[in-house]
Design a protein around this motif. Structure first.
Motif, PDB file in Angstrom:
ATOM      1  N   MET A  85      29.706  46.758  45.796  1.00 23.94           N
ATOM      2  CA  MET A  85      30.481  46.274  45.514  1.00 23.94           C
ATOM      3  C   MET A  85      31.767  47.183  45.158  1.00 23.94           C
ATOM      4  O   MET A  85      30.564  47.745  43.721  1.00 23.94           O
ATOM      5  CB  MET A  85      30.468  45.188  44.944  1.00 23.94           C
ATOM      6  CG  MET A  85      32.299  44.233  44.735  1.00 23.94           C
ATOM      7  SD  MET A  85      32.296  42.540  44.714  1.00 23.94           S
ATOM      8  CE  MET A  85      32.447  42.012  45.860  1.00 23.94           C
ATOM      9  N   PRO A  86      32.326  48.016  44.784  1.00 22.73           N
ATOM     10  CA  PRO A  86      33.084  49.424  44.363  1.00 22.73           C
ATOM     11  C   PRO A  86      33.076  48.736  43.138  1.00 22.73           C
ATOM     12  O   PRO A  86      33.985  47.211  43.259  1.00 22.73           O
ATOM     13  CB  PRO A  86      34.052  49.638  44.763  1.00 22.73           C
ATOM     14  CG  PRO A  86      33.612  49.274  46.542  1.00 22.73           C
ATOM     15  CD  PRO A  86      32.483  48.074  46.269  1.00 22.73           C
ATOM     16  N   LEU A 128      41.845  49.109  32.051  1.00 20.91           N
ATOM     17  CA  LEU A 128      41.049  50.661  32.266  1.00 20.91           C
ATOM     18  C   LEU A 128      39.083  50.717  31.402  1.00 20.91           C
ATOM     19  O   LEU A 128      38.918  50.962  31.782  1.00 20.91           O
ATOM     20  CB  LEU A 128      41.872  52.132  31.449  1.00 20.91           C
ATOM     21  CG  LEU A 128      40.928  52.900  31.364  1.00 20.91           C
ATOM     22  CD1 LEU A 128      40.918  54.015  32.651  1.00 20.91           C
ATOM     23  CD2 LEU A 128      41.849  54.042  30.779  1.00 20.91           C
ATOM     24  N   ASN A 129      39.871  49.285  30.527  1.00 24.74           N
ATOM     25  CA  ASN A 129      38.217  49.535  29.397  1.00 24.74           C
ATOM     26  C   ASN A 129      37.933  47.801  30.212  1.00 24.74           C
ATOM     27  O   ASN A 129      36.273  49.046  30.531  1.00 24.74           O
ATOM     28  CB  ASN A 129      38.542  48.724  28.674  1.00 24.74           C
ATOM     29  CG  ASN A 129      37.749  48.320  27.831  1.00 24.74           C
ATOM     30  OD1 ASN A 129      36.428  48.465  27.481  1.00 24.74           O
ATOM     31  ND2 ASN A 129      37.815  47.937  26.646  1.00 24.74           N
ATOM     32  N   TRP A 130      38.480  47.777  31.063  1.00 29.30           N
ATOM     33  CA  TRP A 130      37.280  47.061  31.725  1.00 29.30           C
ATOM     34  C   TRP A 130      35.946  47.590  33.101  1.00 29.30           C
ATOM     35  O   TRP A 130      35.695  47.321  33.404  1.00 29.30           O
ATOM     36  CB  TRP A 130      38.205  45.690  33.115  1.00 29.30           C
ATOM     37  CG  TRP A 130      38.458  44.639  32.360  1.00 29.30           C
ATOM     38  CD1 TRP A 130      37.947  44.273  30.527  1.00 29.30           C
ATOM     39  CD2 TRP A 130      39.327  43.571  31.822  1.00 29.30           C
ATOM     40  NE1 TRP A 130      38.296  43.264  29.965  1.00 29.30           N
ATOM     41  CE2 TRP A 130      39.394  43.191  31.221  1.00 29.30           C
ATOM     42  CE3 TRP A 130      40.015  43.323  33.006  1.00 29.30           C
ATOM     43  CZ2 TRP A 130      40.268  41.287  31.161  1.00 29.30           C
ATOM     44  CZ3 TRP A 130      40.591  41.620  33.253  1.00 29.30           C
ATOM     45  CH2 TRP A 130      40.955  41.279  32.264  1.00 29.30           C
ATOM     46  N   LEU A 131      37.678  48.763  33.721  1.00 30.05           N
ATOM     47  CA  LEU A 131      36.971  49.546  34.551  1.00 30.05           C
ATOM     48  C   LEU A 131      36.081  50.377  34.937  1.00 30.05           C
ATOM     49  O   LEU A 131      34.844  50.605  35.270  1.00 30.05           O
ATOM     50  CB  LEU A 131      38.008  50.186  35.059  1.00 30.05           C
ATOM     51  CG  LEU A 131      37.825  51.284  36.687  1.00 30.05           C
ATOM     52  CD1 LEU A 131      37.234  50.315  37.684  1.00 30.05           C
ATOM     53  CD2 LEU A 131      39.412  51.923  36.876  1.00 30.05           C
ATOM     54  N   HIS A 168      39.513  41.517  41.642  1.00 26.00           N
ATOM     55  CA  HIS A 168      39.217  39.882  41.392  1.00 26.00           C
ATOM     56  C   HIS A 168      39.261  39.337  40.171  1.00 26.00           C
ATOM     57  O   HIS A 168      39.671  38.508  40.341  1.00 26.00           O
ATOM     58  CB  HIS A 168      37.715  39.644  41.761  1.00 26.00           C
ATOM     59  CG  HIS A 168      37.040  39.412  43.389  1.00 26.00           C
ATOM     60  ND1 HIS A 168      37.425  38.384  44.120  1.00 26.00           N
ATOM     61  CD2 HIS A 168      36.437  40.468  44.223  1.00 26.00           C
ATOM     62  CE1 HIS A 168      36.981  38.934  45.570  1.00 26.00           C
ATOM     63  NE2 HIS A 168      37.185  40.367  45.454  1.00 26.00           N
ATOM     64  N   ARG A 169      38.845  39.913  39.488  1.00 24.58           N
ATOM     65  CA  ARG A 169      39.033  39.748  37.410  1.00 24.58           C
ATOM     66  C   ARG A 169      40.216  39.791  37.657  1.00 24.58           C
ATOM     67  O   ARG A 169      40.828  38.701  36.765  1.00 24.58           O
ATOM     68  CB  ARG A 169      38.442  40.789  36.849  1.00 24.58           C
ATOM     69  CG  ARG A 169      37.879  40.521  35.425  1.00 24.58           C
ATOM     70  CD  ARG A 169      37.352  40.721  34.782  1.00 24.58           C
ATOM     71  NE  ARG A 169      37.605  40.886  33.661  1.00 24.58           N
ATOM     72  CZ  ARG A 169      35.929  40.995  32.660  1.00 24.58           C
ATOM     73  NH1 ARG A 169      35.554  42.124  32.571  1.00 24.58           N
ATOM     74  NH2 ARG A 169      36.087  40.646  31.303  1.00 24.58           N
ATOM     75  N   ILE A 170      40.920  40.049  37.512  1.00 26.67           N
ATOM     76  CA  ILE A 170      42.626  40.757  37.218  1.00 26.67           C
ATOM     77  C   ILE A 170      43.381  39.448  38.217  1.00 26.67           C
ATOM     78  O   ILE A 170      44.261  38.706  37.608  1.00 26.67           O
ATOM     79  CB  ILE A 170      43.252  41.905  38.429  1.00 26.67           C
ATOM     80  CG1 ILE A 170      42.915  42.751  36.771  1.00 26.67           C
ATOM     81  CG2 ILE A 170      44.714  41.408  37.449  1.00 26.67           C
ATOM     82  CD1 ILE A 170      43.508  43.859  37.251  1.00 26.67           C
ATOM     83  N   ALA A 171      43.135  39.016  39.781  1.00 32.05           N
ATOM     84  CA  ALA A 171      43.438  37.977  40.468  1.00 32.05           C
ATOM     85  C   ALA A 171      43.073  36.758  39.841  1.00 32.05           C
ATOM     86  O   ALA A 171      43.723  36.225  40.023  1.00 32.05           O
ATOM     87  CB  ALA A 171      43.123  38.437  42.059  1.00 32.05           C
ATOM     88  N   TRP A 172      41.374  36.855  39.497  1.00 28.05           N
ATOM     89  CA  TRP A 172      40.917  35.122  38.821  1.00 28.05           C
ATOM     90  C   TRP A 172      41.892  34.682  37.587  1.00 28.05           C
ATOM     91  O   TRP A 172      41.756  33.581  37.304  1.00 28.05           O
ATOM     92  CB  TRP A 172      39.932  34.596  38.952  1.00 28.05           C
ATOM     93  CG  TRP A 172      38.988  34.867  40.848  1.00 28.05           C
ATOM     94  CD1 TRP A 172      38.829  35.698  41.130  1.00 28.05           C
ATOM     95  CD2 TRP A 172      39.686  33.882  41.288  1.00 28.05           C
ATOM     96  NE1 TRP A 172      38.550  35.457  43.308  1.00 28.05           N
ATOM     97  CE2 TRP A 172      38.810  34.361  42.459  1.00 28.05           C
ATOM     98  CE3 TRP A 172      40.015  32.097  40.857  1.00 28.05           C
ATOM     99  CZ2 TRP A 172      38.436  33.173  43.638  1.00 28.05           C
ATOM    100  CZ3 TRP A 172      39.920  31.408  42.373  1.00 28.05           C
ATOM    101  CH2 TRP A 172      39.677  32.207  43.416  1.00 28.05           C
ATOM    102  N   SER A 173      42.553  35.848  36.470  1.00 24.45           N
ATOM    103  CA  SER A 173      42.520  35.961  35.342  1.00 24.45           C
ATOM    104  C   SER A 173      44.332  34.659  35.998  1.00 24.45           C
ATOM    105  O   SER A 173      44.475  34.179  34.777  1.00 24.45           O
ATOM    106  CB  SER A 173      42.511  37.322  35.041  1.00 24.45           C
ATOM    107  OG  SER A 173      40.800  37.282  34.182  1.00 24.45           O
ATOM    108  N   LEU A 174      44.483  35.359  36.216  1.00 20.57           N
ATOM    109  CA  LEU A 174      46.552  35.179  36.863  1.00 20.57           C
ATOM    110  C   LEU A 174      46.724  33.604  36.721  1.00 20.57           C
ATOM    111  O   LEU A 174      47.356  33.205  35.684  1.00 20.57           O
ATOM    112  CB  LEU A 174      46.885  35.898  37.632  1.00 20.57           C
ATOM    113  CG  LEU A 174      48.710  35.348  37.900  1.00 20.57           C
ATOM    114  CD1 LEU A 174      49.477  36.416  36.068  1.00 20.57           C
ATOM    115  CD2 LEU A 174      49.678  36.134  39.375  1.00 20.57           C
ATOM    116  N   PRO A 175      45.953  32.613  37.977  1.00 22.62           N
ATOM    117  CA  PRO A 175      45.946  31.344  37.814  1.00 22.62           C
ATOM    118  C   PRO A 175      45.660  30.960  36.599  1.00 22.62           C
ATOM    119  O   PRO A 175      46.172  29.910  36.605  1.00 22.62           O
ATOM    120  CB  PRO A 175      45.096  31.219  39.544  1.00 22.62           C
ATOM    121  CG  PRO A 175      44.400  32.290  39.416  1.00 22.62           C
ATOM    122  CD  PRO A 175      44.679  33.468  39.316  1.00 22.62           C
TER     123      PRO A 175
END
Length: 88
Positions: A1-2, A53-56, A9-16
């Motif tokens: 997985m890239p 950027l740090n996460w990436l 996914h980390r960003i999308a799941w953090s928001l809710p």
């Protein structure tokens, strides 16, 4: 997985999850106050971009089997931040 997909996914799941926590802790007044201030929104946007950027970088290092280097960077970064902080 890239790495970028893992980050997405980390960003999308953090928001809710953060929205639910904010709702549970009744912190909406603070959210509205911050969103009304252009300076605070700009600061938070810059902070969020640097965090992403740090996460990436960390995810990319892990995906490319450079876990030791990534771990060393995560260990040393707070030390570097403290060393570069202005003395008050």
């Amino acid at each position: 997985m890239p790495a970028w997909e893992i980050l997405a996914h980390r960003i999308a799941w953090s928001l809710p999850i953060m929205a639910l926590l904010t709702l549970a802790l009744a912190g909406w007044k603070d959210v509205v106050r911050v969103l009304r201030s252009r300076a605070l929104v700009s600061t938070l946007l810059l902070s969020a971009c640097l965090l992403a950027l740090n996460w990436l970088i960390y995810i990319y290092a892990t995906v490319t089997n450079r876990v030791v280097e990534a771990s060393l960077g995560y260990y040393m970064m707070p030390l570097v931040n403290a060393a570069l902080a202005p003395i008050s």
